[in-house]
Design an enzyme around this catalytic site. Structure first.
Site, PDB file in Angstrom:
ATOM      1  N   THR A   1       0.829  -1.212   0.000  1.00 39.22           N
ATOM      2  CA  THR A   1       0.000   0.000   0.000  1.00 39.22           C
ATOM      3  C   THR A   1       0.859   1.256   0.000  1.00 39.22           C
ATOM      4  O   THR A   1       1.996   1.239   0.463  1.00 39.22           O
ATOM      5  CB  THR A   1      -0.976   0.026   1.199  1.00 39.22           C
ATOM      6  OG1 THR A   1      -1.783   1.198   1.106  1.00 39.22           O
ATOM      7  CG2 THR A   1      -0.252   0.029   2.535  1.00 39.22           C
ATOM      8  N   ARG A   2       0.264   2.349  -0.557  1.00 42.16           N
ATOM      9  CA  ARG A   2       0.919   3.659  -0.506  1.00 42.16           C
ATOM     10  C   ARG A   2      -0.036   4.677   0.094  1.00 42.16           C
ATOM     11  O   ARG A   2       0.144   5.873  -0.012  1.00 42.16           O
ATOM     12  CB  ARG A   2       1.366   4.117  -1.905  1.00 42.16           C
ATOM     13  CG  ARG A   2       0.394   3.838  -3.033  1.00 42.16           C
ATOM     14  CD  ARG A   2       0.795   4.523  -4.306  1.00 42.16           C
ATOM     15  NE  ARG A   2       0.110   5.777  -4.409  1.00 42.16           N
ATOM     16  CZ  ARG A   2      -1.062   5.979  -5.035  1.00 42.16           C
ATOM     17  NH1 ARG A   2      -1.671   4.975  -5.636  1.00 42.16           N
ATOM     18  NH2 ARG A   2      -1.610   7.158  -5.086  1.00 42.16           N
TER      19      ARG A   2
ATOM     20  N   HIS B   1      -7.592   2.068   6.010  1.00 36.83           N
ATOM     21  CA  HIS B   1      -8.861   2.320   6.689  1.00 36.83           C
ATOM     22  C   HIS B   1      -9.532   0.982   6.995  1.00 36.83           C
ATOM     23  O   HIS B   1      -8.955  -0.076   6.763  1.00 36.83           O
ATOM     24  CB  HIS B   1      -9.729   3.220   5.814  1.00 36.83           C
ATOM     25  CG  HIS B   1      -9.046   4.516   5.473  1.00 36.83           C
ATOM     26  ND1 HIS B   1      -8.700   5.436   6.439  1.00 36.83           N
ATOM     27  CD2 HIS B   1      -8.587   5.017   4.300  1.00 36.83           C
ATOM     28  CE1 HIS B   1      -8.087   6.459   5.868  1.00 36.83           C
ATOM     29  NE2 HIS B   1      -7.998   6.225   4.572  1.00 36.83           N
TER      30      HIS B   1
ATOM     31  N   HIS C   1      -9.537  -1.697   4.343  1.00 35.82           N
ATOM     32  CA  HIS C   1      -8.262  -2.388   4.108  1.00 35.82           C
ATOM     33  C   HIS C   1      -8.009  -3.434   5.178  1.00 35.82           C
ATOM     34  O   HIS C   1      -7.467  -4.503   4.917  1.00 35.82           O
ATOM     35  CB  HIS C   1      -7.118  -1.374   4.056  1.00 35.82           C
ATOM     36  CG  HIS C   1      -7.350  -0.288   3.060  1.00 35.82           C
ATOM     37  ND1 HIS C   1      -7.658   1.005   3.421  1.00 35.82           N
ATOM     38  CD2 HIS C   1      -7.368  -0.313   1.712  1.00 35.82           C
ATOM     39  CE1 HIS C   1      -7.845   1.731   2.339  1.00 35.82           C
ATOM     40  NE2 HIS C   1      -7.675   0.960   1.287  1.00 35.82           N
TER      41      HIS C   1
ATOM     42  N   ARG D   1      -8.069  -4.112  -7.441  1.00 30.58           N
ATOM     43  CA  ARG D   1      -8.425  -3.426  -8.680  1.00 30.58           C
ATOM     44  C   ARG D   1      -7.376  -2.363  -8.996  1.00 30.58           C
ATOM     45  O   ARG D   1      -6.916  -1.661  -8.110  1.00 30.58           O
ATOM     46  CB  ARG D   1      -9.769  -2.750  -8.395  1.00 30.58           C
ATOM     47  CG  ARG D   1     -10.553  -2.350  -9.554  1.00 30.58           C
ATOM     48  CD  ARG D   1     -11.741  -1.550  -9.021  1.00 30.58           C
ATOM     49  NE  ARG D   1     -12.216  -0.688 -10.072  1.00 30.58           N
ATOM     50  CZ  ARG D   1     -13.190  -1.018 -10.902  1.00 30.58           C
ATOM     51  NH1 ARG D   1     -13.812  -2.163 -10.751  1.00 30.58           N
ATOM     52  NH2 ARG D   1     -13.544  -0.210 -11.868  1.00 30.58           N
TER      53      ARG D   1
END
Ligand code: PPS
Length: 577
Positions: free
Chosen positions: A197-198, A202, A205, A291
């Site tokens: 992740t970047r 939340h 996730h 996605r």
């Protein structure tokens, strides 16, 4: 099996010179021509040295580079989708020939590694953009970086490391692949799913990482990128505080957090393969791919660069070869009536699905609006709020520009007084004359000197803004490019309001309170703005006031009203700050 072997070896065969060889490498590196690594090259070198980029042994030579661009494979056939190259200037390349050594240094000049030069080549960067990113458009941040911010000569060769680049932030979370694998082994984790992740994580996730781990019976490596991400992303200090705040939400012994000093390229499908190889090297057996994985967002025309499932489709073809299984994941949305997250295509008809985009989240944070609990855990929202203060608590700069005699000093003094009367804020005035006495006393009025003067004002204003203060600047600032540069500097930290005091030259000249226009007309002052030097009219001013028609008090009032409307200061009816 080869893949098992790769996983065992990764990091075991890292590229730091053995202790008995290190002194020799240092000696050679310090004597050799040297190159100060760019931010991206530093990230790449770190992952080369620590085994994160296994099986690479250095920066790519011409053969590997061509083969990677065309076929996603090194010349020896090993899968590798992204060029890892050392780009240098023509000047630096002059000292290098195959067989020589190049010292690789950090920005402060400390030697990190040596490169044993194999070849030098001048790439066709437009072709590289099309092959690697599938587009030549500068709307793509990876392409813009490649075309505008890389140097023309690539130097290939193996690297021998002296030590890893230093990081002073979050040292307990900066683990090499070897250290991560050792930690996994200590905890008896044999199946581990990686999460890339970047962004801040939340509730959605957390849900999807838990579900992914559960689906494949694996533990979880949360492995956020803290090298270079997409321009405009939330800074990694804030993000890491958010990740740390979230970790207690995972059941004990199910999740580990480790930071990844990767420089992302936002190359979508090819980048997904790259992420998978790196995570395999970190000991993961699975990788979550959602996605539009590692996509750069939309083009200016609103279309996407890659299809939403291109990354999943490509990785599916190479999972076995890489030795990592993909856990593909649909987009989850929140269904309020069920108080649950569901895949977006499984929401029962008639029920409303909710989600909050990154842009909307930032808007809520800066306007001080609530972030709902269904969207993010309160401890994460709290961390975000510490970095995204509401506008009225953040610093800002009011930058008045206009001809000499247009009223800049008077209007800025009144504005200063009005803001001080309200109280609660610290204000620094950077008036043209005052700055020239204190900051720029050695400067004259050539374009070069004026630009330097404005750049200094911008630097100070940006610092004041960063610290939550108010800067009121009032120089002539006749050049558009210099004003825009100040805007960019300040907006990185807070608000910027450009005010153009647009009194016509005749009016300013008539006022001539300092007698300067008369002296300029008489040729006693040269390069005088409006008379013998240009003033470029701003087209990007937030507020434009013709002070030949409006008095100074009213002008200050108009600026104050703009500040209230934009939320930089509270409205007088409701609050005093
Ligand atoms: S700039 O162009 O923004 O760097 O100029 P600034 O720092 O605002 O300085 C402008 C003040 O310097 C006086 N002055 C001149 N102005 C313009 N051109 C020339 N050649 C010049 N020589 C001296 C003048 O008093 C300006 O102050 P203001 O308050 O604008 O009248």
């Amino acid at each position: 099996m080869i893949v098992e072997k790769l996983r065992e070896d990764a990091g075991g065969s890292d590229l730091i010179a053995a202790p008995q060889r290190r002194a020799e490498v240092v000696r050679a590196g310090l004597r050799a021509p040297s190159w100060n690594l760019t931010e991206r090259q530093l990230c790449d070198l770190e992952l080369l040295l620590n085994g994160g980029f296994m099986p690479l042994t250095g920066f790519m030579n011409g053969l590997d580079y061509e083969s990677v661009c065309q076929d996603m494979r090194l010349a020896n056939g090993a899968l590798w989708p992204i060029p890892i190259v050392l780009d240098v200037t023509e000047e630096a390349a002059k000292d290098l020939t195959p067989g020589t050594v190049l010292g690789l240094r950090d920005p402060e000049g400390a030697l990190l590694a040596v490169l044993h030069v194999e070849d030098l080549y001048r790439p066709d960067r437009k072709a590289e953009a099309r092959q690697v990113y599938g587009t030549g458009s500068r709307d793509h941040p990876g392409v813009a970086f490649l075309l505008d911010q890389t140097h023309p000569v690539y130097v290939g060769g193996t690297v021998e490391g002296v030590h890893l680049p230093s990081h002073f932030d979050f040292p307990e979370l900066r683990m090499t692949p070897r250290q991560v694998r050792a930690a996994m082994a200590r905890q008896g984790w044999s199946r581990v799913v990686g999460f890339q992740t970047r962004n801040p994580m939340h509730r959605v996730h957390q849900e999807l990482t838990l579900r992914a781990a559960d689906a494949v019976g694996a533990k979880l490596l949360i492995n956020p990128v803290v090298g270079m991400t997409k321009p405009g992303d939330i800074d990694h200090y804030t993000r890491v505080r958010c990740y740390k705040a979230l970790m207690h939400r995972y059941p004990e012994d199910t999740a580990m957090l480790a930071l990844l000093p990767l420089a992302m390229r936002m190359a979508g499908p090819r980048e997904a393969l790259w992420h998978a190889i790196v995570r395999r090297n970190f000991g993961c057996t699975h990788l979550i791919v959602g996605r539009d994985h590692a996509g750069p967002g939309k083009r200016l025309n609103g279309r996407s660069f890659y299809g939403p499932f291109d990354a999943q489709d490509l990785l599916r073809q190479f999972e076995a070869e890489i030795g990592i299984a993909m856990v593909s994941f649909p987009t989850l949305v929140y269904v309020g009536q069920l108080d649950a997250y569901l895949p977006e295509d499984e929401v029962p008809s008639g029920l409303a699905a909710h989600t909050i985009s990154g842009t909307e989240l930032r808007r809520r944070l800066t306007s001080g609006e609530q972030v709902p609990d269904w969207f993010t855990f309160p401890e994460v929202a709290g961390e975000l709020r510490r970095s995204y203060r509401p506008r009225r608590e953040r610093g800002f700069t009011v930058f008045l520009t206009g001809l000499s005699g247009s009223g800049k000093s008077t209007v800025s003094k009144i504005l200063n007084a009005r803001l001080l009367e309200r109280g609660g804020r610290t204000i620094t005035m950077l008036d043209g004359d005052v700055v020239r006495k204190n900051l720029s006393s050695e400067l004259g009025f050539s374009r070069e000197h004026r630009d330097l003067n404005i750049q200094r004002i911008g630097f100070v204003a940006a610092e004041i803004t960063r610290h939550g203060g108010i800067a009121i600047c009032a120089p002539i600032a006749p050049y558009d490019a210099a004003r825009k540069a100040v805007r960019a500097m300040v907006e990185a930290h807070g608000g910027f309001v450009l005010v153009h005091l647009a009194a016509p030259l005749e009016v300013c000249e008539q006022r001539d309170r300092k007698g300067l226009y008369a002296r300029a007309r008489a040729g006693m002052i040269k390069d005088f703005t409006g008379i013998s030097d240009p003033y470029e009219l701003p087209e990007d001013a937030e507020v434009t006031i013709d002070t030949s028609e409006i008095g100074a008090d009213e002008a200050a009032e108009l600026i104050l009203r703009h500040l209230e409307e934009e939320g930089f200061v509270g409205r007088r009816d409701f609050a005093t700050s």
